[in-house]
Design a protein around this motif. Structure first.
Motif, PDB file in Angstrom:
ATOM      1  N   ARG A  46      -8.684 -69.629 -13.339  1.00  0.00           N
ATOM      2  CA  ARG A  46      -7.635 -71.098 -12.817  1.00  0.00           C
ATOM      3  C   ARG A  46      -7.234 -71.711 -11.927  1.00  0.00           C
ATOM      4  O   ARG A  46      -7.383 -71.112 -11.146  1.00  0.00           O
ATOM      5  CB  ARG A  46      -6.526 -69.998 -14.293  1.00  0.00           C
ATOM      6  N   PHE A  47      -6.358 -72.584 -12.343  1.00  0.00           N
ATOM      7  CA  PHE A  47      -5.747 -73.199 -11.327  1.00  0.00           C
ATOM      8  C   PHE A  47      -4.074 -73.111 -11.027  1.00  0.00           C
ATOM      9  O   PHE A  47      -3.755 -73.487 -11.679  1.00  0.00           O
ATOM     10  CB  PHE A  47      -6.253 -74.788 -11.154  1.00  0.00           C
ATOM     11  N   VAL A  48      -4.270 -71.810  -9.937  1.00  0.00           N
ATOM     12  CA  VAL A  48      -2.111 -71.529 -10.785  1.00  0.00           C
ATOM     13  C   VAL A  48      -2.136 -71.752  -8.680  1.00  0.00           C
ATOM     14  O   VAL A  48      -2.528 -71.904  -7.839  1.00  0.00           O
ATOM     15  CB  VAL A  48      -2.319 -70.342 -10.483  1.00  0.00           C
ATOM     16  N   THR A  49      -0.162 -71.632  -9.292  1.00  0.00           N
ATOM     17  CA  THR A  49       0.391 -71.903  -7.194  1.00  0.00           C
ATOM     18  C   THR A  49       0.545 -70.568  -6.854  1.00  0.00           C
ATOM     19  O   THR A  49       0.595 -69.385  -8.165  1.00  0.00           O
ATOM     20  CB  THR A  49       1.706 -72.342  -7.981  1.00  0.00           C
ATOM     21  N   MET A  74      -1.835 -74.241  -4.214  1.00  0.00           N
ATOM     22  CA  MET A  74      -2.471 -74.064  -5.164  1.00  0.00           C
ATOM     23  C   MET A  74      -3.511 -73.535  -5.780  1.00  0.00           C
ATOM     24  O   MET A  74      -4.786 -73.498  -3.944  1.00  0.00           O
ATOM     25  CB  MET A  74      -2.629 -75.384  -5.868  1.00  0.00           C
ATOM     26  N   ASP A 133       3.952 -67.740  -6.913  1.00  0.00           N
ATOM     27  CA  ASP A 133       4.773 -67.144  -8.198  1.00  0.00           C
ATOM     28  C   ASP A 133       2.930 -65.987  -8.803  1.00  0.00           C
ATOM     29  O   ASP A 133       3.870 -65.607  -9.730  1.00  0.00           O
ATOM     30  CB  ASP A 133       4.855 -68.252  -8.702  1.00  0.00           C
ATOM     31  N   TYR A 134       2.667 -66.592  -7.868  1.00  0.00           N
ATOM     32  CA  TYR A 134       0.733 -66.089  -9.456  1.00  0.00           C
ATOM     33  C   TYR A 134       0.477 -64.633  -8.540  1.00  0.00           C
ATOM     34  O   TYR A 134       0.964 -63.939  -7.599  1.00  0.00           O
ATOM     35  CB  TYR A 134      -0.249 -66.698  -9.336  1.00  0.00           C
ATOM     36  N   THR A 152       7.376 -73.517  -7.708  1.00  0.00           N
ATOM     37  CA  THR A 152       6.494 -73.897  -7.113  1.00  0.00           C
ATOM     38  C   THR A 152       6.296 -75.677  -7.727  1.00  0.00           C
ATOM     39  O   THR A 152       5.857 -75.937  -8.751  1.00  0.00           O
ATOM     40  CB  THR A 152       5.703 -73.126  -9.102  1.00  0.00           C
TER      41      THR A 152
END
Lengths: 160, 236, 612
Positions: free
Chosen positions: B59-62, B49, B65-66, B43
């Protein structure tokens, strides 16, 4: 005064430092801090010995030693001059004191004078904000330091 | 099986899969420079993202790994995603101005100019080589030094690294191809790690096929007899 | 030392301590700030002199009293007479006065704004508006004296928790109290505990985060130095509530006294049986280790701190999974800040409802701030949540020094922002400060007067963060580097209007795309100053002016002929011989040679050197 490293005392000091933390390599940061207290800095040989005894790969020991501000891989001066660059000190003009020290000592923050007398470094807030700008020389605190005082302060230590 | 939507498209993914894996399987493009399925997600590049909505919360996530979940809604094309993705790539291009891989990526995601002062690095610090060496090969021959923008990937003290066997896994995995491996006069050379090792020739066909360091490493690890190890994969 | 086997043992110990407790004693603040002001010399002379005179007055060397700018501070009990800026040579007079029941006028506190002199500590406006709950016992106890701590109700919360409450009841009280993490993010402590408690793992950890890296904050240092037992008691209760048997106190290496005191306090508690196996016969085992940090601001971030406790580099990782589920060595882990834990014994003793009655709807209890900068009363203050910034700056802080004008108050350190005069009526609350573009943070509060340049302040924080960024993720590592470059340009008078826009664009991406809290909050000092002090940015860019006279490239030093008396001191002190002039004649600065170090201005007694 810092101890001079030999093969024997490196081996022994590393062993003792590790023992102090239950031979737990997870306490690497503190093991290195203790060893730096003995030798004044972390030499290549020392880090290799630490890696050998802790069985932590050298690449990881090396990253830790270069990552944390507490560690230095170069020999230090007899006196370490720390200029607090915390916010309160900054607002009170610590950057001016630092510039003056750099001028007088002829080194930049993070470096040591050629005669190994002084190591100049900045430190992030020592929590003595009411005293700003704060300069610490080998653990002694000087409060409300102004650029004017710098020269005589250095002279005082040089002549000790 | 997990059902989710990515950019409005219904996607079926395996339990435990990441959003990135699910998107790739569904043919939806998400850029990523520090991800490879052989190593753990890191990440760090932040190019992958995406916006993920689960229930009421977005949510603003990678994506790398999400982990997917049922009825999750993923968007890879929002303004926020585009804005961040573009600027992050622009920053990388300022750091490493001469990497064709970044230029290609810039075409795909639409970065037209670099508005920042340029450095002269060639390493994007994705840590892929470091992680492959540690996680896949198990050697920790290379690592990071320092922090912040002075951080770099190197061997300890920038000296020939003792554990390095010149296996070349780091070179293979490098997403921007800046870890060259050369073979000259019976030696394998990896300039970046200041390392050189004599090559071993196959006892049958006579072709060089591994370094002496690799040979010793394999011998130790597998315990196979020497004469068997001296035969290359083709001749076995 | 005796070993306490049960609650009754502890209460007996308390009774004994109370029976020995002196009515009359002298409390001398001896924290780091006081020591830097020479408190140690005062202490030794005081000890000596008391012994010489054969007086029966115990001297307590306590943590700092809060009024750090006036250290060393001494309070004489039971009356509470406060003397400040005490020197060793004042000691005989002080003891004379104590013996005769007199007061020494010259050592009393005089309000610099009103000129009113106060005899008693409780009357001083600095203390009056405060609500010293966590800090309350600070000046009454010797940091390492268990007896002192017991006299002030120490460990009564621990025994109540162990013997009168179930773990879930403790958690419920903490949830009811509304206590939110004092380290910065303000996450609800009760929820954190509840989440960790419900995890089935047989091994859990609790970590006390004392990696106070915010430059300009020292609340946690003072608490660890002055009230280590208070913090540890909160931690033991937390461990009991979540079912942890091992704990760590992570302390910055820059805090040697705090590290020492916590270490010693832990050893004492082990000897007493308040740490270790079967604490007070409760059947609960718990022990604590001190871990010294390596000097990295990012280690205040929970995942980086955990990495560092595991013996790795302090690099954060994704937090899609909370530490309460998988933290230290993959086990459920609760991380609480020092001040958060120090609140816990009060909540357990007096109940969550009682605590929740202090403060505002969403921010309960009190908050400790380290108040510093251009105000009269710098020091450690504790206020109820909801108090306005104005009250803190003016009523407690005593207002701006030397008749200058207020410009900004900085809260939240490098993660926070600068708020202008128009925002001074804001209540001190987590969410309000967030909305205003700053944040509560860990409690640094720095007041700046008109001599502070807001572009320089923004640059200062970005420089700090650029150096502290771990370098793992691109937006933080590269984004901050370019934000700093742009700010450098602006402060050197080479900025453009596009630069200001680019700063905002970078700020948006660094805040949204960074991996950890350091990066996510890093643009705050820039964005808040652009928001509230945009005109200063424009002046630097368009008019090439720094109104505060801070940005070197935009100012020069000049001697005003009418004011110059020809005292010649600037001539002597100028390090680069840039000043010419004969004694008694008017002096002039050679602009070519001048390095703008400001020494001439510092030494001039006639206000003849001006920055223009």
């Amino acid at each position: 005064m810092a101890e001079v490293a030999t093969v024997e005392n490196l081996e022994q000091n590393v062993r003792e430092a590790m023992a102090r933390y239950g031979n737990n390599p997870a306490r690497m940061i503190e093991i290195l801090q203790d060893l730096q207290d003995i030798y004044g800095y972390l030499s290549k040989d020392l880090l290799k010995e630490v890696s050998r005894q802790t069985e932590v790969p050298l690449a990881r020991v090396y990253h830790i030693a270069t990552f944390f501000k507490a560690f230095t891989l170069k020999p230090r001066g007899k006196y370490t001059i720390q200029v607090c660059t915390g916010t309160a000190c900054h607002v009170k003009g610590s950057y001016r004191v630092l510039e003056r020290l750099e001028d007088v000592l002829g080194v930049r923050a993070g470096d040591t004078t050629d005669d190994l007398m002084f190591t100049l470094e900045t430190v992030n807030c020592v929590g003595a904000c009411a005293l700003g700008p704060v300069v610490i020389i080998n653990g002694k605190y000087y409060g409300h330091v102004t650029p004017v005082q710098v020269e005589s302060l250095i002279k005082e230590y040089r002549e000790r | 099986m997990v059902k989710l939507t990515i950019d409005g498209k219904e996607v079926v993914a395996r339990e435990g899969q990441t959003v990135l894996e699910a998107a790739q399987a569904a043919g939806i493009y998400i850029p990523a420079l520090c991800y490879h399925h052989e190593v753990k997600p890191y990440t760090a590049c932040r190019l992958c993202m995406v916006e993920v909505t689960k229930g009421k919360r977005t949510r603003f996530v990678t994506a790398c790994d999400y982990v997917v979940a049922d009825s999750m809604v993923v968007r890879t094309d929002t303004e926020k995603v585009k804005k961040c993705r573009k600027l992050v790539l622009e920053l990388l291009m300022a750091q490493c101005p001469n990497l064709p891989q970044l230029q290609e990526l810039a075409q795909i995601i639409g970065v037209e100019e670099v508005r920042f002062s340029k450095s002269n690095d060639d390493c994007i610090l994705c840590g892929m080589c470091v992680r492959t060496c540690a996680e896949v090969v198990g050697l920790h021959a290379i690592g990071f030094e320092g922090r912040g923008f002075t951080r770099k990937v190197c061997t300890p003290f920038d000296e020939p690294s003792e554990p390095c066997i010149l296996c070349g896994a780091c070179s293979y995995i490098c997403p921007v191809d800046v870890i060259p491996v050369e073979e000259v006069d019976g030696y394998r050379i990896m300039e970046r790690w200041h390392k050189k090792s004599r090559l071993v020739a196959c006892s049958k066909c006579g072709k060089y096929f591994m370094t002496e360091d690799e040979f010793r490493f394999l011998q130790e690890k597998t315990g196979l007899p020497e004469d068997r190890l001296r035969i290359c994969m083709d001749c076995r | 030392m005796r070993r306490l086997e049960s609650r009754e043992d502890l209460e007996r110990f308390r009774e004994e301590a109370l029976s020995r407790r002196p009515e009359r004693f002298i409390s001398l603040g001896m924290g780091t700030a006081s020591r830097a002001h020479g408190a140690e010399a005062v202490y030794f002379v005081l000890k000596e002199e008391v012994a010489k005179r054969g007086l029966d007055i115990p001297i307590k060397a306590t943590g700092d009293h809060g009024l750090c700018g006036y250290a060393p501070v001494m309070v004489i009990y039971p009356d509470g007479v406060l003397y400040h800026s005490v020197k060793a040579q004042d000691v005989p007079d002080i003891l004379d006065a104590v013996e005769k029941g007199e007061i020494i006028e010259r050592l009393l506190y005089t309000d610099p704004m009103t000129g009113v002199t106060y005899t008693y500590e409780e009357e001083i406006p600095f203390y009056k508006k405060q609500m010293r709950l966590v800090l309350g016992p600070m000046e009454l106890v010797e940091p390492l004296s268990v007896e002192d701590y017991l006299c002030h109700g120490g460990f009564s919360a621990l025994t109540k928790a162990f013997f009168d409450m179930k773990p879930e009841e403790i958690i419920q009280e903490v949830i009811t109290s509304g206590l939110r993490g004092r380290g910065g993010a303000g996450f609800r402590t009760g929820w954190k505990w509840e989440d960790a408690a419900m995890r089935p793992s047989p091994v859990k950890y609790i970590i006390c985060n004392g990696d106070e890296g915010d430059p300009g904050a020292y609340m946690d240092r003072c608490l660890l130095e002055g009230l280590p037992y208070g913090v540890l008691e909160g931690m033991i209760i937390g461990a009991y509530a979540i079912g942890a048997h091992e704990g760590f106190v992570y302390v910055r290496k820059e805090y040697p006294l705090a590290t020492h005191n916590v270490q010693k306090a832990i050893e004492t508690l082990r000897e007493l049986g308040l740490l270790g196996e079967n604490i007070l016969g409760s059947g609960f085992d718990f022990d604590i280790q001190v871990v010294r940090g390596g000097g990295a601001f990012v280690c205040g971030e929970s995942s980086a701190l955990i990495a560092s406790v595991e013996g790795r580099v302090g690099e954060p990782r994704s937090k899609h999974v909370h530490a309460t589920e998988s933290g230290l060595w993959g086990r459920p882990t609760v991380l609480n800040n020092v001040e958060t834990l120090a609140n816990v014994p009060y909540i357990v003793n007096r109940g969550g409802e009682w605590f929740a009655a202090i403060g505002t709807e969403e921010s309960k209890g009190t908050k400790v701030f380290s108040l510093a900068g251009d105000i009269y009363n710098t020091g450690l203050v504790e206020v109820p949540m909801g108090i306005t910034l104005k009250e803190v700056v003016y009523d407690i802080g005593g207002g701006i020094q030397n008749g200058k004008a207020f410009k900004a108050v900085q809260t939240g350190g490098p993660s926070g922002g600068c708020l202008p005069a128009s925002q001074l009526d804001l209540p001190v609350e987590f969410d309000t400060l967030d909305a205003a573009g700053s944040m509560m943070g860990s409690g640094g509060m720095i007041v700046m007067d008109e001599d502070a340049c807001m572009v320089d302040v923004a640059r200062y924080f970005v420089k700090f963060l650029t150096e502290e960024s771990c370098g793992k993720c691109v937006p933080c590592r590269e984004g901050l580097r370019h934000m700093l470059e742009i700010l450098d340009r602006i402060t050197q008078g080479e900025g453009t209007m596009e630069d200001v826009d680019l700063l905002e664009e970078l700020g948006y991406v660094v805040a949204n795309a960074s991996l950890c809290g350091l990066g996510k909050s890093a643009p705050n000092p820039v964005l808040s100053t652009v928001r509230y002090f945009r005109e200063e940015y424009l002046e630097h860019v368009k008019d090439k002016k720094c109104r505060a006279g801070v940005c070197k490239a935009l100012v020069h030093y000049k001697i005003i002929a009418e004011n110059c008396t020809g005292c010649h001191i600037c001539f002597k002190e100028c390090p680069v011989d840039a000043i010419t002039g004969e004694p008694k004649g008017v002096h002039v600065i050679d602009q070519e040679k001048c390095i703008k170090c400001g020494i001439c201005k510092d030494v001039c007694k006639f206000d003849a050197v001006k920055v223009v």
